[in-house]
Design a protein around this motif. Structure first.
Motif, mmCIF file in Angstrom:
data_model
loop_
_atom_site.group_PDB
_atom_site.id
_atom_site.type_symbol
_atom_site.label_atom_id
_atom_site.label_comp_id
_atom_site.label_asym_id
_atom_site.label_seq_id
_atom_site.Cartn_x
_atom_site.Cartn_y
_atom_site.Cartn_z
ATOM 1 N N PRO A 42 0.638 -1.353 -0.179
ATOM 2 C CA PRO A 42 0.043 0.200 0.146
ATOM 3 C C PRO A 42 0.867 1.253 0.085
ATOM 4 O O PRO A 42 0.513 2.214 -0.625
ATOM 5 N N TRP A 43 1.951 1.316 0.825
ATOM 6 C CA TRP A 43 2.988 2.312 0.608
ATOM 7 C C TRP A 43 3.456 2.793 -0.556
ATOM 8 O O TRP A 43 3.610 3.772 -0.953
ATOM 9 N N ILE A 44 3.927 1.751 -1.244
ATOM 10 C CA ILE A 44 4.267 1.614 -2.645
ATOM 11 C C ILE A 44 3.354 2.491 -3.485
ATOM 12 O O ILE A 44 3.657 3.102 -4.336
ATOM 13 N N TRP A 45 2.174 1.745 -3.431
ATOM 14 C CA TRP A 45 1.234 2.518 -4.372
ATOM 15 C C TRP A 45 0.862 3.849 -4.145
ATOM 16 O O TRP A 45 0.846 4.594 -5.112
ATOM 17 N N MET A 46 1.039 4.167 -2.922
ATOM 18 C CA MET A 46 0.795 5.756 -2.261
ATOM 19 C C MET A 46 2.198 6.302 -2.833
ATOM 20 O O MET A 46 1.984 7.439 -3.584
ATOM 21 N N ILE A 47 3.314 6.018 -2.844
ATOM 22 C CA ILE A 47 4.396 7.045 -3.474
ATOM 23 C C ILE A 47 4.608 6.882 -4.851
ATOM 24 O O ILE A 47 5.128 7.717 -5.470
ATOM 25 N N LEU A 48 3.927 5.795 -5.564
ATOM 26 C CA LEU A 48 3.902 5.935 -7.184
ATOM 27 C C LEU A 48 2.567 6.474 -7.570
ATOM 28 O O LEU A 48 2.636 6.318 -8.744
ATOM 29 N N THR A 49 1.862 7.010 -6.750
ATOM 30 C CA THR A 49 0.723 7.694 -7.413
ATOM 31 C C THR A 49 1.015 8.892 -7.809
ATOM 32 O O THR A 49 1.953 9.792 -7.397
ATOM 33 N N PRO A 50 0.692 9.219 -9.309
ATOM 34 C CA PRO A 50 1.098 10.522 -9.568
ATOM 35 C C PRO A 50 0.638 11.631 -8.763
ATOM 36 O O PRO A 50 -0.267 11.907 -8.258
ATOM 37 N N GLY A 51 1.520 12.726 -8.878
ATOM 38 C CA GLY A 51 1.477 14.060 -8.024
ATOM 39 C C GLY A 51 0.807 15.153 -9.275
ATOM 40 O O GLY A 51 0.788 14.746 -10.372
ATOM 41 N N GLU A 52 0.953 16.481 -8.684
ATOM 42 C CA GLU A 52 0.639 17.508 -9.636
ATOM 43 C C GLU A 52 1.582 18.241 -10.013
ATOM 44 O O GLU A 52 1.497 19.278 -10.917
ATOM 45 N N GLY A 53 2.868 18.144 -9.657
ATOM 46 C CA GLY A 53 3.847 19.108 -9.842
ATOM 47 C C GLY A 53 4.645 18.429 -10.965
ATOM 48 O O GLY A 53 4.843 17.305 -11.333
ATOM 49 N N PRO A 54 5.800 19.265 -11.254
ATOM 50 C CA PRO A 54 7.013 18.859 -12.283
ATOM 51 C C PRO A 54 7.845 17.781 -11.304
ATOM 52 O O PRO A 54 7.885 17.766 -10.009
ATOM 53 N N ARG A 55 8.278 16.755 -12.091
ATOM 54 C CA ARG A 55 9.427 15.871 -11.158
ATOM 55 C C ARG A 55 10.556 16.848 -11.056
ATOM 56 O O ARG A 55 10.946 17.499 -11.663
ATOM 57 N N GLN A 56 11.064 16.452 -9.627
ATOM 58 C CA GLN A 56 12.239 16.896 -9.260
ATOM 59 C C GLN A 56 13.049 15.918 -8.475
ATOM 60 O O GLN A 56 12.559 15.105 -8.121
ATOM 61 N N VAL A 57 14.137 16.328 -8.303
ATOM 62 C CA VAL A 57 15.324 15.750 -7.557
ATOM 63 C C VAL A 57 16.089 16.354 -6.531
ATOM 64 O O VAL A 57 16.460 17.437 -7.003
ATOM 65 N N HIS A 58 15.902 16.024 -5.377
ATOM 66 C CA HIS A 58 16.741 16.744 -4.368
ATOM 67 C C HIS A 58 17.797 15.880 -3.860
ATOM 68 O O HIS A 58 17.384 14.819 -3.029
ATOM 69 N N LEU A 59 18.978 16.175 -3.935
ATOM 70 C CA LEU A 59 20.138 15.486 -3.417
ATOM 71 C C LEU A 59 20.820 15.709 -2.300
ATOM 72 O O LEU A 59 21.715 15.271 -1.697
ATOM 73 N N VAL A 60 20.391 17.166 -1.696
ATOM 74 C CA VAL A 60 21.253 17.639 -0.538
ATOM 75 C C VAL A 60 20.472 16.910 0.712
ATOM 76 O O VAL A 60 19.316 17.314 0.956
ATOM 77 N N PRO A 61 21.528 16.193 1.376
ATOM 78 C CA PRO A 61 20.795 15.484 2.508
ATOM 79 C C PRO A 61 20.098 16.538 3.592
ATOM 80 O O PRO A 61 20.818 17.584 3.855
ATOM 81 N N LEU A 62 19.271 16.305 4.164
ATOM 82 C CA LEU A 62 18.574 16.768 5.448
ATOM 83 C C LEU A 62 17.835 18.401 4.817
ATOM 84 O O LEU A 62 17.252 19.101 5.770
ATOM 85 N N ARG A 63 17.999 18.656 3.840
ATOM 86 C CA ARG A 63 17.442 19.904 3.327
ATOM 87 C C ARG A 63 15.914 19.836 3.294
ATOM 88 O O ARG A 63 15.206 20.823 3.727
ATOM 89 N N ASP A 64 15.280 18.889 2.661
ATOM 90 C CA ASP A 64 13.730 18.628 2.644
ATOM 91 C C ASP A 64 13.246 18.516 3.979
ATOM 92 O O ASP A 64 12.128 18.905 4.259
ATOM 93 N N LEU A 65 14.120 17.934 5.088
ATOM 94 C CA LEU A 65 13.476 17.643 6.446
ATOM 95 C C LEU A 65 13.523 19.112 7.267
ATOM 96 O O LEU A 65 12.711 19.254 7.801
ATOM 97 N N ALA A 66 14.659 19.921 6.873
ATOM 98 C CA ALA A 66 14.618 21.097 7.587
ATOM 99 C C ALA A 66 13.541 22.203 6.996
ATOM 100 O O ALA A 66 12.728 22.573 7.757
ATOM 101 N N ALA A 67 13.108 21.955 5.717
ATOM 102 C CA ALA A 67 12.239 22.781 5.174
ATOM 103 C C ALA A 67 10.653 22.232 5.718
ATOM 104 O O ALA A 67 9.626 23.159 6.150
ATOM 105 N N GLN A 68 10.587 20.881 5.901
ATOM 106 C CA GLN A 68 9.334 20.429 6.447
ATOM 107 C C GLN A 68 9.114 20.725 7.944
ATOM 108 O O GLN A 68 7.992 21.091 8.304
#
Length: 182
Positions: free
Chosen positions: A59-85
């Motif tokens: 079920p979790w794989i299904w959720m994370i492979l469900t299409p989103g609404e934005g453009p695809r992006q790659v974030h490779l800097v560790p902990l940046r997304d967690l800090a923003a969240q």
């Protein structure tokens, strides 16, 4: 909560409806093993671990492979997304981090019960990271309009490891040892 239900209600509903099927599969596989000479307790644990790892992860794989609404992006800097969240909406941060901790939790919980070689926190973290890398690359390759982030890999790996530690009391049980075939 309303948006989460709109986004994931189908996954939750299908998962809830599938629960009796999952239980029936564990029972059937356990009985099949017992007919082939596997002791009942071992047959049950092995069957529960195999079916639980798959049914708890899909079920979790299904959720994370469900299409989103934005453009695809790659974030490779560790902990940046967690800090923003952490700096943003607390509800969103809890949902994001909590969800990512759960993606490979079932796999991390059951894998060392079924496969003795995986019975170490480091190996479980590597297993979770490997599964997460596959999921993140798949998100990007399929252009699902989602963010592929190294932070997701880190949190998914941590979730697998923590869930595995929760099952530690069963790691050295007789269900993880190979059966004699003679």
């Amino acid at each position: 909560m309303g948006q989460a239900w709109r986004d994931w209600g189908g996954v939750i509903g299908v998962s809830a409806c599938a629960l009796p099927i999952v239980v029936a599969l564990v029972v059937a596989l356990s009985r099949w093993r017992q007919k082939r000479g596997v002791p009942a307790r071992v047959a049950w644990w092995r069957s529960a671990a195999e079916i639980g790892a798959v049914a708890g992860t899909l079920p979790w794989i299904w959720m994370i492979l469900t299409p989103g609404e934005g453009p695809r992006q790659v974030h490779l800097v560790p902990l940046r997304d967690l800090a923003a969240q952490a700096a943003g909406d607390p509800g969103t941060a809890v949902a994001q981090v909590g969800g990512n901790l759960l993606v490979f939790a079932a796999l991390g919980f059951f894998a060392p019960i079924r496969v003795a070689a995986l019975a170490s926190p480091l190996r479980l973290a590597v297993l979770g990271a490997a599964g997460s890398i596959v999921a993140e690359v798949t998100q990007y390759a399929l252009d699902l309009g989602r963010v592929s982030s190294v932070d997701d890999v880190l949190v998914n790996a941590l979730g697998a490891m923590l869930a595995g530690l929760a099952s530690r009391r069963w790691w050295q049980d007789d269900v993880t040892r190979p059966l004699c075939t003679s």
